[in-house]
Design a protein around this motif. Structure first.
Motif, PDB file in Angstrom:
ATOM      1  N   GLU A   1       0.816  -1.209   0.000  1.00  0.00           N
ATOM      2  CA  GLU A   1       0.000   0.000   0.000  1.00  0.00           C
ATOM      3  C   GLU A   1       0.853   1.264   0.000  1.00  0.00           C
ATOM      4  O   GLU A   1       0.570   2.205  -0.752  1.00  0.00           O
ATOM      5  CB  GLU A   1      -0.924  -0.010   1.214  1.00  0.00           C
ATOM      6  CG  GLU A   1      -1.863   1.199   1.279  1.00  0.00           C
ATOM      7  CD  GLU A   1      -2.789   1.135   2.482  1.00  0.00           C
ATOM      8  OE1 GLU A   1      -2.925   0.038   3.076  1.00  0.00           O
ATOM      9  OE2 GLU A   1      -3.368   2.172   2.832  1.00  0.00           O
ATOM     10  N   VAL A   2       1.929   1.280   0.834  1.00  0.00           N
ATOM     11  CA  VAL A   2       2.711   2.523   0.976  1.00  0.00           C
ATOM     12  C   VAL A   2       4.042   2.473   0.230  1.00  0.00           C
ATOM     13  O   VAL A   2       4.696   3.508   0.059  1.00  0.00           O
ATOM     14  CB  VAL A   2       2.960   2.838   2.463  1.00  0.00           C
ATOM     15  CG1 VAL A   2       1.636   3.028   3.194  1.00  0.00           C
ATOM     16  CG2 VAL A   2       3.788   1.745   3.147  1.00  0.00           C
ATOM     17  N   LEU A   3       4.475   1.268  -0.179  1.00  0.00           N
ATOM     18  CA  LEU A   3       5.710   1.079  -0.943  1.00  0.00           C
ATOM     19  C   LEU A   3       6.922   1.717  -0.259  1.00  0.00           C
ATOM     20  O   LEU A   3       7.774   2.360  -0.900  1.00  0.00           O
ATOM     21  CB  LEU A   3       5.547   1.636  -2.373  1.00  0.00           C
ATOM     22  CG  LEU A   3       4.462   0.934  -3.220  1.00  0.00           C
ATOM     23  CD1 LEU A   3       4.304   1.619  -4.573  1.00  0.00           C
ATOM     24  CD2 LEU A   3       4.795  -0.543  -3.394  1.00  0.00           C
ATOM     25  N   HIS A   4       6.947   1.538   1.067  1.00  0.00           N
ATOM     26  CA  HIS A   4       8.062   2.072   1.836  1.00  0.00           C
ATOM     27  C   HIS A   4       8.152   1.269   3.132  1.00  0.00           C
ATOM     28  O   HIS A   4       7.159   1.155   3.864  1.00  0.00           O
ATOM     29  CB  HIS A   4       7.843   3.553   2.137  1.00  0.00           C
ATOM     30  CG  HIS A   4       9.009   4.237   2.762  1.00  0.00           C
ATOM     31  ND1 HIS A   4       9.328   4.145   4.108  1.00  0.00           N
ATOM     32  CD2 HIS A   4       9.970   5.051   2.207  1.00  0.00           C
ATOM     33  CE1 HIS A   4      10.392   4.848   4.362  1.00  0.00           C
ATOM     34  NE2 HIS A   4      10.820   5.416   3.228  1.00  0.00           N
ATOM     35  N   PHE A   5       9.348   0.712   3.439  1.00  0.00           N
ATOM     36  CA  PHE A   5       9.482  -0.163   4.605  1.00  0.00           C
ATOM     37  C   PHE A   5       9.239   0.579   5.918  1.00  0.00           C
ATOM     38  O   PHE A   5       8.567   0.076   6.828  1.00  0.00           O
ATOM     39  CB  PHE A   5      10.868  -0.826   4.614  1.00  0.00           C
ATOM     40  CG  PHE A   5      10.928  -2.050   3.742  1.00  0.00           C
ATOM     41  CD1 PHE A   5      11.172  -1.949   2.376  1.00  0.00           C
ATOM     42  CD2 PHE A   5      10.733  -3.311   4.290  1.00  0.00           C
ATOM     43  CE1 PHE A   5      11.236  -3.084   1.567  1.00  0.00           C
ATOM     44  CE2 PHE A   5      10.776  -4.452   3.491  1.00  0.00           C
ATOM     45  CZ  PHE A   5      11.022  -4.335   2.124  1.00  0.00           C
ATOM     46  N   GLY A   6       9.766   1.786   6.030  1.00  0.00           N
ATOM     47  CA  GLY A   6       9.599   2.540   7.265  1.00  0.00           C
ATOM     48  C   GLY A   6       8.135   2.907   7.510  1.00  0.00           C
ATOM     49  O   GLY A   6       7.616   2.775   8.628  1.00  0.00           O
TER      50      GLY A   6
ATOM     51  N   LEU B   1       9.676  -5.613  10.807  1.00  0.00           N
ATOM     52  CA  LEU B   1       8.931  -5.812   9.570  1.00  0.00           C
ATOM     53  C   LEU B   1       9.828  -6.357   8.468  1.00  0.00           C
ATOM     54  O   LEU B   1       9.458  -7.291   7.754  1.00  0.00           O
ATOM     55  CB  LEU B   1       8.278  -4.490   9.138  1.00  0.00           C
ATOM     56  CG  LEU B   1       7.363  -4.580   7.912  1.00  0.00           C
ATOM     57  CD1 LEU B   1       6.126  -3.686   8.075  1.00  0.00           C
ATOM     58  CD2 LEU B   1       8.109  -4.160   6.628  1.00  0.00           C
ATOM     59  N   SER B   2      11.002  -5.790   8.340  1.00  0.00           N
ATOM     60  CA  SER B   2      11.916  -6.210   7.266  1.00  0.00           C
ATOM     61  C   SER B   2      12.315  -7.674   7.422  1.00  0.00           C
ATOM     62  O   SER B   2      12.327  -8.438   6.445  1.00  0.00           O
ATOM     63  CB  SER B   2      13.167  -5.322   7.255  1.00  0.00           C
ATOM     64  OG  SER B   2      12.825  -3.988   6.968  1.00  0.00           O
ATOM     65  N   SER B   3      12.653  -8.076   8.653  1.00  0.00           N
ATOM     66  CA  SER B   3      13.098  -9.455   8.860  1.00  0.00           C
ATOM     67  C   SER B   3      11.958 -10.449   8.631  1.00  0.00           C
ATOM     68  O   SER B   3      12.157 -11.510   8.033  1.00  0.00           O
ATOM     69  CB  SER B   3      13.676  -9.623  10.271  1.00  0.00           C
ATOM     70  OG  SER B   3      12.680  -9.384  11.266  1.00  0.00           O
TER      71      SER B   3
ATOM     72  N   LEU C   1       9.223 -14.328   4.987  1.00  0.00           N
ATOM     73  CA  LEU C   1       8.075 -14.708   4.163  1.00  0.00           C
ATOM     74  C   LEU C   1       8.518 -15.031   2.742  1.00  0.00           C
ATOM     75  O   LEU C   1       8.124 -16.064   2.179  1.00  0.00           O
ATOM     76  CB  LEU C   1       7.046 -13.569   4.163  1.00  0.00           C
ATOM     77  CG  LEU C   1       5.844 -13.732   3.222  1.00  0.00           C
ATOM     78  CD1 LEU C   1       4.999 -14.932   3.635  1.00  0.00           C
ATOM     79  CD2 LEU C   1       4.997 -12.454   3.204  1.00  0.00           C
ATOM     80  N   GLU C   2       9.315 -14.163   2.164  1.00  0.00           N
ATOM     81  CA  GLU C   2       9.791 -14.398   0.788  1.00  0.00           C
ATOM     82  C   GLU C   2      10.641 -15.663   0.698  1.00  0.00           C
ATOM     83  O   GLU C   2      10.493 -16.467  -0.229  1.00  0.00           O
ATOM     84  CB  GLU C   2      10.590 -13.190   0.296  1.00  0.00           C
ATOM     85  CG  GLU C   2       9.732 -11.955   0.022  1.00  0.00           C
ATOM     86  CD  GLU C   2      10.554 -10.814  -0.552  1.00  0.00           C
ATOM     87  OE1 GLU C   2      11.638 -10.529   0.017  1.00  0.00           O
ATOM     88  OE2 GLU C   2      10.129 -10.216  -1.560  1.00  0.00           O
ATOM     89  N   GLU C   3      11.531 -15.851   1.698  1.00  0.00           N
ATOM     90  CA  GLU C   3      12.387 -17.043   1.674  1.00  0.00           C
ATOM     91  C   GLU C   3      11.572 -18.318   1.816  1.00  0.00           C
ATOM     92  O   GLU C   3      11.846 -19.319   1.141  1.00  0.00           O
ATOM     93  CB  GLU C   3      13.433 -16.948   2.782  1.00  0.00           C
ATOM     94  CG  GLU C   3      14.479 -15.864   2.529  1.00  0.00           C
ATOM     95  CD  GLU C   3      15.417 -15.689   3.722  1.00  0.00           C
ATOM     96  OE1 GLU C   3      16.423 -14.965   3.581  1.00  0.00           O
ATOM     97  OE2 GLU C   3      15.134 -16.270   4.807  1.00  0.00           O
ATOM     98  N   SER C   4      10.584 -18.285   2.678  1.00  0.00           N
ATOM     99  CA  SER C   4       9.769 -19.479   2.905  1.00  0.00           C
ATOM    100  C   SER C   4       8.907 -19.799   1.688  1.00  0.00           C
ATOM    101  O   SER C   4       8.668 -20.965   1.363  1.00  0.00           O
ATOM    102  CB  SER C   4       8.876 -19.289   4.133  1.00  0.00           C
ATOM    103  OG  SER C   4       9.660 -19.078   5.300  1.00  0.00           O
ATOM    104  N   LEU C   5       8.445 -18.753   0.984  1.00  0.00           N
ATOM    105  CA  LEU C   5       7.656 -18.963  -0.230  1.00  0.00           C
ATOM    106  C   LEU C   5       8.548 -19.217  -1.447  1.00  0.00           C
ATOM    107  O   LEU C   5       8.048 -19.643  -2.493  1.00  0.00           O
ATOM    108  CB  LEU C   5       6.798 -17.718  -0.509  1.00  0.00           C
ATOM    109  CG  LEU C   5       5.653 -17.420   0.478  1.00  0.00           C
ATOM    110  CD1 LEU C   5       4.997 -16.088   0.136  1.00  0.00           C
ATOM    111  CD2 LEU C   5       4.612 -18.532   0.458  1.00  0.00           C
ATOM    112  N   GLU C   6       9.838 -18.939  -1.275  1.00  0.00           N
ATOM    113  CA  GLU C   6      10.786 -19.035  -2.397  1.00  0.00           C
ATOM    114  C   GLU C   6      10.311 -18.175  -3.566  1.00  0.00           C
ATOM    115  O   GLU C   6      10.390 -18.554  -4.744  1.00  0.00           O
ATOM    116  CB  GLU C   6      10.968 -20.488  -2.834  1.00  0.00           C
ATOM    117  CG  GLU C   6      11.521 -21.383  -1.737  1.00  0.00           C
ATOM    118  CD  GLU C   6      11.699 -22.823  -2.163  1.00  0.00           C
ATOM    119  OE1 GLU C   6      12.362 -23.557  -1.411  1.00  0.00           O
ATOM    120  OE2 GLU C   6      11.192 -23.213  -3.234  1.00  0.00           O
ATOM    121  N   THR C   7       9.840 -16.978  -3.204  1.00  0.00           N
ATOM    122  CA  THR C   7       9.268 -16.057  -4.192  1.00  0.00           C
ATOM    123  C   THR C   7       9.604 -14.619  -3.794  1.00  0.00           C
ATOM    124  O   THR C   7       9.413 -14.231  -2.640  1.00  0.00           O
ATOM    125  CB  THR C   7       7.734 -16.209  -4.267  1.00  0.00           C
ATOM    126  OG1 THR C   7       7.398 -17.555  -4.568  1.00  0.00           O
ATOM    127  CG2 THR C   7       7.127 -15.276  -5.310  1.00  0.00           C
TER     128      THR C   7
END
Length: 317
Positions: A18-23, A36-38, A43-49
């Motif tokens: 929605e905000v396209l910004h990690f902070g 949030l970043s970790s 999530l990405e690593e577990s989905l391999e995506t």
């Protein structure tokens, strides 16, 4: 077990998209940016995506991220609906109660209870199953039913029970029978008499058996009824004497001209109706409230021979 994203991980993904910004996404989710970043990286690593592209402080969704985002938001929406449904149920005794009721009690009691329940909990769905007490208790233990109303319940370390009411049981005698002129019948006068009964599995079957044993009467197992109406009809044509509980008498004996009702002296003829549920159930509070409303219904019946226990309360516990 396959990997399943947590609700929090999907929330981080939705906020980031929605905000396209990690902070800013971290602020939106009330967590620190490293958290949030970790979690998003996990999530990405577990989905391999890869879900977002990161370059020079600019965040954008990948094609996979665009494809998976609506699904993530749908999952979160479903979870919100799940919580709302649970909260709605809290105001209606959980929303649904699967109630088992003895067929010798339910048809004569539920017409008093249902209006009280409807007024107190208009959103409550009540699934009612009428059956023999033994089968109801078995279905309670197995989880098919949530709670049961049954006479003289079998005590068990698996079942929690509370007394709903006490109910007198009386003897029906044909008007043409020699005992018709006796006011209160001593148990000794039943010696040699034929006693009719419901089939096995009903508590009244056991009551008749015990009365026959105490009186020296004949227990007619060759003519066992499948319902109280069937037993009443057999008794009315002189096939034998029969026992009937007070609620049934009040409901059905107004249209029975051929039988007289007698009290038997020398043996206790009554039964205790209980509301029971599985011990340790998280819904015990719901069932206690159902018990309270059921006791109100008992009072509204105003039937001789149907009484609350001495400490019976009509207030919610």
């Amino acid at each position: 077990m396959p990997f399943r994203p947590s609700a929090r991980q999907l929330e981080y993904f939705s906020a980031l998209a929605e905000v396209l910004h990690f902070g800013k996404a971290a602020d939106k989710c009330n967590v620190s940016q490293p958290t949030l970043s970790s979690q998003f990286k996990l999530l990405e690593e577990s989905l391999e995506t890869v879900l977002v592209e990161r370059s020079a402080g600019v965040v954008s969704l990948t094609a996979a991220g665009e494809r998976l985002l609506p699904m993530a938001r749908q999952v979160l929406e479903n979870l919100d609906e799940f919580v709302l449904a649970a909260k709605a149920g809290q105001g209606n005794l959980g929303g649904l109660i699967r109630l088992g009721v003895s067929s010798t009690f339910g048809p004569y009691f539920m017409p008093y209870l249902l209006p009280i329940l409807k007024q107190a909990y208009p959103g409550l769905e009540l699934y009612i199953r009428e059956d023999r007490p033994g089968l109801l208790e078995e279905q309670l233990r197995s989880g098919v039913l949530d709670c049961v109303m049954t006479p003289d319940i079998t005590r068990s370390d698996q079942i929690e029970d509370r007394i709903l009411c006490h109910e007198a049981v009386v003897l029906a005698v044909p008007r043409t029978h020699p005992l018709a002129g006796v006011g209160v019948i001593p148990v000794s006068m039943l010696r040699g008499e034929k006693l009719l009964s419901l089939g096995q599995g009903f508590r009244l079957h056991n009551d008749v058996q015990e009365l026959a044993r105490a009186a020296g009467a004949e227990f007619r197992q060759d003519y066992e009824g499948t319902s109280l109406d069937a037993v009443r009809q057999m008794a009315s044509i002189g096939m034998g004497l029969a026992l009937f509980p007070a609620a049934y008498v009040a409901s059905e004996f107004g249209k029975e001209p051929n039988l007289l009702l007698k009290r038997v002296e020398g043996v206790p003829l009554n039964r205790t109706m209980s509301l029971a549920w599985r011990k340790g159930s998280s819904r015990a509070g719901h069932f206690e409230k159902l018990l309270s409303l059921s006791r109100e219904a008992v009072l509204s019946m105003q039937i001789d021979g149907v009484t609350l226990p001495p400490d019976g309360s009509t207030k919610d516990t």
